[in-house]
Enzyme design. Structure first.
Site, PDB file in Angstrom:
ATOM      1  N   THR A 145       0.854  -1.192   0.000  1.00  0.00           N
ATOM      2  CA  THR A 145       0.000   0.000   0.000  1.00  0.00           C
ATOM      3  C   THR A 145       0.885   1.235   0.000  1.00  0.00           C
ATOM      4  OG1 THR A 145      -0.134   0.350   2.399  1.00  0.00           O
ATOM      5  CG2 THR A 145      -1.651  -1.253   1.436  1.00  0.00           C
ATOM      6  N   GLU A 146       0.366   2.313  -0.560  1.00  0.00           N
ATOM      7  CA  GLU A 146       1.133   3.557  -0.586  1.00  0.00           C
ATOM      8  C   GLU A 146       1.422   4.077   0.810  1.00  0.00           C
ATOM      9  OE1 GLU A 146      -3.192   4.779  -1.611  1.00  0.00           O
ATOM     10  OE2 GLU A 146      -1.907   3.004  -1.691  1.00  0.00           O
ATOM     11  N   ALA A 147       0.642   3.632   1.797  1.00  0.00           N
ATOM     12  CA  ALA A 147       0.850   4.076   3.177  1.00  0.00           C
ATOM     13  C   ALA A 147       2.090   3.464   3.804  1.00  0.00           C
ATOM     14  CB  ALA A 147      -0.371   3.731   4.018  1.00  0.00           C
TER      15      ALA A 147
END
Length: 664
Positions: free
Chosen positions: A323-325
């Site tokens: 995930t981009e997180a």
């Protein structure tokens, strides 16, 4: 030794009018809720501080008033720079009504700008945002008429177009951690994500600003091990213990889950199975694009269902979901926990993850779509009268090697019935999603074509692919009628209509044996050899070249078959209904060149797809190979001296022979 622990009201009292405030948080996770609540309380009671600038990456709220949604009160904010407005709808409404200035910038850009601020740099150079609404030739990221300052500029660097994003100095940073010692050293052992806390704290501190950290607990001085400290106390001015504890939930739907924080590993077999509905059909079809041994990003909504499908089909060990997180590996979480991962391999800072994405580290992304037009442009940022924002969509979609856009064909009340391996539209959605022109370009189909980026669009009833002329309809679900269920519900007609049937396994509520497809374990079944006529038949109908390893697998199967034949063979290849990713045609032509040099005496191929014929002819010509690709099977057969059916006598047709393989 200074004790930095104070209460929330005391910390918020240090904020002044016109300050630039940044806050951490990703969707519903890792939000310093106690600090947001205290800021709202002070403003409501005193009218101060006023005219703040809010800078944030992803949305940080529940869309119902929590998180940054608390900051909607008129006069509290004068400007917002954010990747997502959807989590704070009243703030978005104020921007749409020209009550505050606003910029909607890519999430990765804002994340990386924290580092630029920390380093005292004037801004960030990036290609992210070119040819989208962020490009100053379009809107420059401005969300309304009263926003005048240009903070995005188009520049030329050694003959290439780049965007320069101006950095905004930060006065106050709200960050969050699990534990703090009295000196302000912070650890994040119970947090699902680390996000940009270190970069945000450094950006504020190096600007002479204020860093306020919300934590769950205070630990004894010196009890945190050096490598456990994610933000050193030298950067932290104030530590606030969340009170009540509910203000420090892992996310709005989960008080605490140690599997998401990486403290334990849980059995993935116990994870719930998705019901067979439209969302699962979309996720199942998208899962056929997963690249084994590749790195994948999944967006929110329909795309995050792909993680569940990967788990159901036991393919999770063969791909790395991210995930981009900042979550790497494991089983990606959905719902309120979106952005985190159970059993993650690693959790890295958000800005570092975007470095990886922007540099080309992603093999595939699957993202949602609110609108799509005839040129393949996609809008997820502003539609239906709502200012939603792009989030990480632009960074991810522009820089992933291949893109799958996933979502229902129509929106608003769509109901489907799935039975006996077919799909039926029970009630059509009220809103068309395939429109003549999108309201805002969040993804540029033209720019993707310039870069030969493979792009497909997956819905519950059909699949499109991006071509130089726009969208081509390539697959239709069993039970769906094109003239009844597809064309009347689009505002444009696809450039070509010659689809095959979507994989029928998708529409039965049982395992699909997806791993065999992804690993090409049964590819040998597509090859047959007629020793009497020395003809090798290859039936690639419905098969997709999604990644370079698919070509390698095919070449090995063909070499094995030719070596078993014991001499050079004449090959007939059926490409009807197959697909080659836009950036892999040259690699495929290289495989043909190798086979001609080592195993083929001659070869002919055919497909009814005009797009594939054109692309393959171009690729073959570049390598000096005979470029002609026939449109009909009969033409390919005749070129090898066969009759129209592919036979020189009463023998099986090429397709039927492909069903009687020569064996492994």
């Amino acid at each position: 030794m200074k004790d930095k622990v104070i209460n929330a009201d005391e910390a918020i009292a240090l904020i002044s009018d016109n300050d630039v405030v940044t806050t951490t948080g990703f969707v519903q996770s890792c939000i310093p809720e106690a600090l947001h609540a205290a800021l709202e309380k002070r403003f409501v009671e005193t009218g101060a501080p006023r005219d703040l600038t809010l800078i944030m990456c992803a949305g940080a709220g529940d869309s119902k008033g929590l998180g940054t949604g608390r900051l909607h009160h008129e006069g509290l904010l004068k400007r917002v720079i954010a990747a997502n407005f959807g989590r704070m709808p009243k703030v978005a409404e104020a921007a749409q009504q020209n009550k505050i200035c606003g910029y909607n910038l890519p999430q990765g850009v804002i994340s990386q700008l924290y580092r630029a601020c920390a380093a005292g740099q004037p801004g960030l150079f990036s290609k992210v945002g070119l040819h989208t609404y962020v490009d100053p030739r379009i809107d420059g990221g401005k969300v309304n008429d009263i926003t005048k300052e240009d903070i995005v500029k188009l520049v030329d660097v050694e003959g290439e177009e780049w965007l320069f994003y101006k950095a905004t100095k930060i006065d106050v940073a709200f960050i969050r951690a699990t534990s703090a010692d009295p000196s302000g050293n912070l650890s994040m052992e119970k947090e699902a994500l680390t996000l940009d806390s270190l970069a945000q704290a450094m950006a504020a501190y190096n600007n002479g600003g204020l860093v306020i950290a919300q934590v769950e607990r205070i630990v004894e001085q010196g009890s945190l091990k050096p490598k456990e400290v994610k933000v050193p106390g030298i950067l932290v001015d104030c530590v606030v213990v969340a009170d009540p504890p509910e203000m420090h939930r892992m996310n709005y739907g989960v008080i605490y889950d140690p599997a998401l924080s990486g403290e334990i590993r849980v059995p993935v077999d116990a994870m719930p199975k998705m019901p067979l509905d439209a969302r699962k059909v979309i996720a199942r079809r998208a899962a056929f694009e997963l690249p084994p041994n590749g790195v994948v990003n999944l967006g929110v909504g329909a795309p995050d269902g792909v993680a569940s499908i990967a788990n159901e089909e036991k393919v999770t060990p063969y791909i790395t979901l991210t995930t981009e997180a900042g979550a790497v590996g494991g089983v990606l979480a959905g719902g309120s926990s979106f952005g985190s991962s159970a059993n993650a391999h690693a959790i890295i800072d958000q800005n570092t993850m975007f470095d990886f994405y922007d540099g080309g580290g992603l093999d595939l992304t699957c993202l949602g779509m609110a609108e799509c037009d005839a040129q393949g442009n996609v809008n997820t940022s502003r539609f239906g009268g709502r200012l939603n924002g792009c989030g990480g969509f632009i960074n991810i979609s522009q820089n992933s090697r291949a893109v799958v856009f996933a979502g229902t064909f129509t929106a608003g009340g769509l109901q489907v019935e799935i039975a006996n391996g077919t799909l039926k539209i029970v009630q059509e959605g009220r809103a068309k999603k395939f429109v003549k022109q999108v309201e805002q370009i969040t993804f540029s189909g033209h720019f993707a074509q310039q870069r030969s980026q493979p792009v497909i669009y997956v819905t519950e009833r059909c699949v499109f692919q991006l071509t130089p002329d726009g969208l081509e309809l390539i697959e239709v679900a069993p039970g769906i009628d094109i003239d009844r269920d597809i064309l009347p519900h689009m505002e444009f007609e696809p450039v070509s209509i010659n689809p095959i049937c979507m994989e029928r396994r998708i529409f039965f509520d049982e395992p699909m044996d997806l791993l065999s497809d992804l690993m090409n374990l049964k590819l040998w079944e597509r090859v047959s050899y007629d020793a009497d006529r020395n003809i090798l038949f290859l039936n690639l109908e419905g098969w997709s070249v999604r990644k370079k390893s698919d070509i390698d697998d095919l070449q090995k199967v063909l070499c094995d078959a030719c070596e078993k034949a014991g001499k050079r063979v004449n090959a007939v290849v059926n490409h009807d209904g197959s697909r080659i990713a836009e950036d892999l045609y040259d690699d495929y032509a290289a495989m043909i060149e190798y086979m001609m040099q080592h195993h083929y005496a001659s070869t002919t191929r055919y497909t009814t797809s005009a797009f594939m014929r054109l692309k393959m002819q171009e690729a073959l010509s570049k390598r000096g190979l005979a470029p002609h690709v026939f449109e009909k099977a009969s033409e390919a057969h005749e070129a090898l001296g066969l009759d129209d059916s592919g036979n020189s006598g009463p023998k099986p047709t090429a397709r039927r022979m492909a069903e009687a393989p020569m064996g492994k």
